[in-house]
Scaffold this active site. Structure first.
Site, PDB file in Angstrom:
ATOM      1  N   HIS A 158       0.869  -1.175   0.000  1.00  0.00           N
ATOM      2  CA  HIS A 158       0.000   0.000   0.000  1.00  0.00           C
ATOM      3  C   HIS A 158       0.904   1.222   0.000  1.00  0.00           C
ATOM      4  CE1 HIS A 158      -4.261   0.470   0.231  1.00  0.00           C
ATOM      5  NE2 HIS A 158      -4.412  -0.632   0.918  1.00  0.00           N
ATOM      6  N   TYR A 196      -8.838   8.653   4.610  1.00  0.00           N
ATOM      7  CA  TYR A 196      -9.045   9.522   5.776  1.00  0.00           C
ATOM      8  C   TYR A 196     -10.103  10.563   5.391  1.00  0.00           C
ATOM      9  CZ  TYR A 196      -4.567   7.625   7.491  1.00  0.00           C
ATOM     10  OH  TYR A 196      -3.568   6.795   7.915  1.00  0.00           O
ATOM     11  N   PRO A 223      -3.831   5.116  17.361  1.00  0.00           N
ATOM     12  CA  PRO A 223      -3.711   4.319  16.121  1.00  0.00           C
ATOM     13  C   PRO A 223      -3.730   5.147  14.830  1.00  0.00           C
ATOM     14  CG  PRO A 223      -5.900   4.126  17.030  1.00  0.00           C
ATOM     15  CD  PRO A 223      -5.118   4.960  17.995  1.00  0.00           C
ATOM     16  N   LYS A 245       1.424   2.891  14.071  1.00  0.00           N
ATOM     17  CA  LYS A 245       2.845   2.679  14.351  1.00  0.00           C
ATOM     18  C   LYS A 245       3.130   1.676  15.460  1.00  0.00           C
ATOM     19  CE  LYS A 245       4.671   6.967  12.574  1.00  0.00           C
ATOM     20  NZ  LYS A 245       5.464   6.281  11.543  1.00  0.00           N
ATOM     21  N   TYR A 247       5.266   9.034   7.983  1.00  0.00           N
ATOM     22  CA  TYR A 247       4.096   8.142   7.988  1.00  0.00           C
ATOM     23  C   TYR A 247       4.535   6.677   7.993  1.00  0.00           C
ATOM     24  CZ  TYR A 247      -0.548   6.448   6.464  1.00  0.00           C
ATOM     25  OH  TYR A 247      -1.763   5.806   6.377  1.00  0.00           O
TER      26      TYR A 247
END
Ligand code: APR
Length: 405
Positions: A83, A213, A305, A309, A402
């Site tokens: 991804h 998101y 979350p 990570k 990220y």
């Protein structure tokens, strides 16, 4: 431990006693066993529970490298997927970030944690690694003394005392390792982001080819693929409301509203397999060492979350601790143990900083400005999103943090 307990206790021993068979404990146990270190993993749950718990699923490039280094990545290469794109949806429209091609980041591997844990556990057992299921650690004794030990309760209720040279607390934020730390010996830094999520596991194929998101006046909604048949969703949720307060239909309708299905197409629906409500809180324990007791994974620090990570930090800390313990036990070199806490805290605080930024990016106003409104925070949020949409430098920074651990 009372005299009578002491006298009835079974006695066992290992050079390293690892508490917990999650990503941190299993990677640590496997690396120690492979290095010839006498270790045992004590896990309170059953093997089935450990192997079927649906948790995280986004593995960072560094995590994949660690697993590859130790021959633990076959399953994720065979069955995982990659991804590298985020899709943000806001009132100003949607934009996609190909984070896999930006910065020094790289792509995530998507591989459900229960599959990774099953791979790790199977490998550990195939190597002849020692593990005790249904064995709950009660307390770690004498961690800063000459005879550290772990008191456990056996499946039949009998107490067992495990003598150890070192104890690795990989038993999460509510485990025995944290409970055994003298309050005067550690500092616990805690942050409540003021946000609550309803986490969902849906028996429905992913609706986007990206991590989704959605930022909406009614609240945040998140979309993360897990497998071709299962998708994880998140809904920003009213704190104090029970997970089962809404019907499945109402949940899907709300998700459609927040992802702006009217503009971008409806989500692919299915049965909801799991629901869980949790507050986005985080914490860090400092230092990560207390004598012979070392913390790793969620026992060391808990992350919200928003940036996925937690499992990645757990694997990183497990490799660092395995190397340090092996040096100490096999070669008498304790330098790695002496710098373990400082070395891992640097990674933890960087992950906490980005996760805090991401949490603020995704959620509306947390505070209230003097006129009781929240316009200031809303304007900040829109400005961050605009910068992420338009600035290549900001996108490189985002990509690196990220996926970075
Ligand atoms: N005695 C023995 N085992 C225990 C005890 C105890 N007192 N308390 C908890 N455990 C076990 C749990 O049953 C669990 O199997 O410790 C293990 C902790 O595993 P995780 O919670 O997965 O923690 P960790 O290995 O640190 O991984 C952290 O992975 O679960 C994901 O994203 C999640 O951030 C999290 C990351």
């Amino acid at each position: 431990m009372t005299e009578s307990q002491n006298s009835r206790a079974l006695w066992e021993s290992a050079d390293v006693v690892v508490l917990g068979a999650g990503p941190a404990g299993l990677v640590l146990g496997t690396l120690l066993h492979t290095a010839g270190i006498d270790c045992v993993i004590l896990e309170r749950a059953s093997r089935t529970q450990v192997q079927t718990r649906a948790r995280a699923g986004f593995l960072a490039p560094n995590t994949v490298r660690i697993l590859e280094r130790h021959g633990l990545a076959d399953g994720l290469h065979r069955h995982g997927s990659r991804h590298g794109t985020c899709e943000f949806r806001t009132e100003d429209g949607r934009f996609r970030l190909d984070y896999g091609g930006l910065g020094q980041g790289g792509q995530h591997h998507v591989y459900p944690q229960q599959n990774l844990v099953t791979d790790l556990l199977t490998h550990y057992l195939d190597l002849g690694g020692r593990i005790r299921f249904h064995t709950e650690a009660q307390a770690v004794h004498d961690a800063d003394g000459a005879e550290p030990s772990v008191m456990t309760r056996e499946p039949d209720g009998r107490p067992t005392r495990w003598a150890a040279r070192y104890v690795a607390g990989c038993d999460g934020r509510h485990g025995a390792a944290r409970r055994s730390l003298p309050p005067s010996a550690v500092r616990r830094h805690r942050r409540d982001h003021g946000v609550t999520w309803l986490g969902l596991l849906a028996e429905a194929p992913p609706s986007l080819d990206a991590v989704g998101y959605a930022i909406h006046d009614r609240g945040f909604a998140g979309h993360m693929a897990r497998t071709p048949e299962v998708t994880r969703y998140y809904l920003q949720w009213q704190r104090g409301t029970a997970a089962d307060a809404w019907s499945e239909e109402r949940i899907w309708d709300e998700l459609d509203v927040r992802v702006r299905a009217c503009d971008h197409g409806p989500l692919r629906r299915g049965g909801i397999l799991e629901r869980a409500v949790f507050d986005l809180t985080c914490d860090v324990i400092e230092p990560l060492r207390h004598g012979s007791l070392f913390l790793a994974g969620d026992a060391a620090s808990l992350l919200a979350p928003a940036a996925a990570k937690g499992a990645n930090l757990a694997v990183l800390e497990a490799e660092v601790l395995a190397e340090a313990l092996t040096d100490a036990i096999a070669r008498g070199d304790t330098a790695g143990l002496d710098r373990y806490s400082e070395q891992c805290l640097a990674h933890i605080w960087r992950a906490q900083e980005f996760t805090g930024w991401m949490t603020r990016l995704l959620h509306g106003p947390a505070g209230r400005d003097e006129d009781g409104g929240s316009h200031f925070d809303t304007a900040l949020q829109r400005s961050r999103l605009a910068s992420l949409r338009t600035s290549r430098v900001h996108q490189d920074w985002f990509a690196e943090n990220y996926v970075g651990v």
